[in-house]
Structure formats: C-alpha cells, structure tokens
Design a protein around this motif. Sequence first.
Motif, PDB file in Angstrom:
ATOM      1  N   ARG A  56      40.718  40.326  45.686  1.00 25.79           N
ATOM      2  CA  ARG A  56      39.126  40.841  45.424  1.00 25.79           C
ATOM      3  C   ARG A  56      38.754  39.905  44.251  1.00 25.79           C
TER       4      ARG A  56
ATOM      5  N   GLN B 285      37.587  36.877  45.261  1.00 26.84           N
ATOM      6  CA  GLN B 285      36.123  36.743  46.135  1.00 26.84           C
ATOM      7  C   GLN B 285      35.295  37.402  45.180  1.00 26.84           C
ATOM      8  N   GLN B 286      35.362  37.841  44.272  1.00 28.60           N
ATOM      9  CA  GLN B 286      34.327  38.110  43.034  1.00 28.60           C
ATOM     10  C   GLN B 286      33.887  36.851  42.549  1.00 28.60           C
TER      11      GLN B 286
END
Length: 391
Positions: free
Chosen positions: A22, A25-26
């Motif tokens: 995550r 991805q951020q």
Amino acid sequence: MKVSKKVAGVEYAIRDIVLAARKVQQKGMKVDYLNIGDPVQYGFQPPDNVKQALIDAINRGENYYSTSEGLVELRDEIAKKENAKGLSICADDVLITNGVSEGLDMVISSIVEEGDEVLLPGPYYPPYASYVRLHGGVPVEFAVDLEHSTPDIEDIRKKITPKTVAICLISPNNPTGVVFNENSLRDLVNIANQNNLYIICDEIYDQIIFDEKFTGIGKVAGDSPVIILNGFSKVHLMSGWRIGYIAFNQSPRLEELRENLPKLARVRIATNLPVQYAALESLRGPQDYISKFVSEIKLRRDLVIKRLNEIPGLSCPNPKGSFYAFPKIEDNRFGTDKEFVTKLLESKGVLTVHGSGFGTQYGSGHFRLVYLPSLDVLDSAMTKIEEFVTQ
Ligand SMILES: Cc1ncc(COP(=O)(O)O)c(C=O)c1O
C-alpha cells in the motif's frame, strides 16, 4: 491495557506484506499482486448456478441459524466426495465450518495442550503454526524434498518425541505445490500409527492438480485416526463465502475427539446457511467449471516456471498442484528473503511473499508467488523479477 502474549505473537506473512505494498502504491507505483491465493480476486467466479443457489436460499427464507454441524444434505454430499477419494464415511462424520481456517482452529484447540508438539511439513501454510502456538503448542517442521515431492521420513522419525500429538499434511501444498503420492502417504500413515499420532490432512487443493492423478489420504487411511480439512475457497471459487469442513475417519481412536470437538461448533452456533445451499449446488451441479479453471492455471504455471528457471540466480521445482511457485534465491545479494521481497516490491512493484513467512527452517532463502493473474500480467511480472535479479 493488557494484550495476551499469544495474540501479540501471531503473524500472517501473506497479508502482513500488503501494508508495504500500500505504501508503494501511495507513492504512485503500480503494484502487481502475486501474494494472495484467492482465485476470485484474479477474475475467476463461482458458476451462475451456484450464485443462483445462494440467492434462491435467501429468497426462500433460509436466513436463520442452521444446525451447528451443518445441513445434512451438504454433509451427505461431502461424505460422497470424500468416499470417492477412498474414505468410507457418512454425513455424521462431517462437520461444516467457516472455512478450513475455522476447522483448523477447532482441531488444534481440541488436541493441543501446553508444550505439545505438532509436526508440520516444511515449509507450511502459516496458520498451522499460528494456531498451534496460540493453543500453547510447539510447531516442529519436518523436511520435504521439494524436487521429488516426498516427505523425509527419517527426519520425521528423529523429530517425534513423547510430546508429539499430531502430524499435519498439506497436499497439494501451499506454498510449494508439492503433492504426496500414495507411497509417501502410506509411509506417513505408518509412522503416525507407530507413534499414536493424529493425522491432520488439508486437501483444500485436491482437484487443482496438473500432471498426475491425485491420491487422497483416505485411500491409505485404513482405520487410522485421520482428520481431513477441506473447503470451497479454492476448487469451488467461493473464498469470500467462508465455508469448509472437517471430516473424521471412522477410527475408534477418534471417538473422544468426536465427542468433544463438536462442542466448539455449538459454541459458535452455526455457519452461514444460504452459503451451505450454494456449496451443495457446487457439488451437485455440473463440475466442468473446475477443469476449465485448472487448465487455465496450468498454462500460467507452465509460463511462470519456465520463466523463473531461465533467470540466473533463481531455481524453482515444478509445482504438481495448487497455484503457488516457491523459487529458491540461489545467490541473494539483497540479504534475507524478506529483504529480497521488500526490495523487489519497492523497485519493481511486484508483490510476493518471503519464504521465511512459511517457516524459517525450510522457507528461508525462498519467496512465494501466486500464478493466478492473467498470462500478460505474469509475463510482465517475470520480466520485472528478471530485471531485478540480474540488474
Ligand atoms: C493449505 C490451505 N489451507 C487452508 C486455507 C484457507 O482455507 P479457507 O478459505 O477454507 O479458510 C488456505 C488458503 O490459502 C490454504 O492454502
């Protein structure tokens, strides 16, 4: 406030690693998720007749608590399925659970006490060790020859102590794709019998087999104390609906367990009733969706194993079943397997799971990837892994 040490120590590498993804991805990087063994998240779906059976059950008003052991029609159908694999059981020998995960918890909590040892195939699916530890026991890994798909019987013999209560088998295996053949299963049953151990056998991937015919533990069980764990998440593509079962062999040595374990089923009341009707339909209805699914993923396995073995510094035995590859990192200049996986994620956006998450003794120095994504995604992920390893 207080938190128990038992819970604080629980780990599940497959999902824990998603937090790192995550973050990547951020930062705006695309991530290829090769970490979760869930066919439904990669575009496979239960067939329409099974979905309809769930909807129909709801519309018929089957929205109440079912019996704790589960629908008798479903247990009967499951007994038939297990008998076709070699057992000789009836509906009374089957208990419906909220997935294999709940069944595993019930079995381990029913047989393990403080200090008891449970043999697990190395490497193993992590919840086996987590539940053994949670219930005060000690997981002990035994060696498996990944190249030849055979358990190391001598190693098992050496590791059995007066505290050993059970041997767990996972065939086909997660994370390695190893499938034990009939001779190996016979050896395992013999050694368990000689030492009065429960045999807990997880066959959740029993129809996801590529090259050879599958042999279930039922074929060689005789009247040994065998407990089968199985479910509908993988073969029947119903992962999100959470349904599985425990099947007990008709062994006199299981009598006490069979009296006591169902108390846990009664305490948790029941499993989802409409889903039990859908599971029934998935066994009674046409079965061709399973062979279509398996031939699809066989193509993906063939691509991934070929590509992995072409990468200098990686080697990977051909998985015989399930949908995982477990390559060995021959020359890891990145440090530990966890560092390898983290750097691969951060530099190329490919999410895999570190092998040590499946047991440090035999899992370290490897990583696991799921070959459920489409051929295009897999091909591009293999290129990224190649670039990463050879850069
Ligand atoms: C060997 C094995 N057993 C059990 C499970 C989980 O099964 P369920 O969805 O029925 O809880 C998995 C999921 O990855 C698995 O690999």
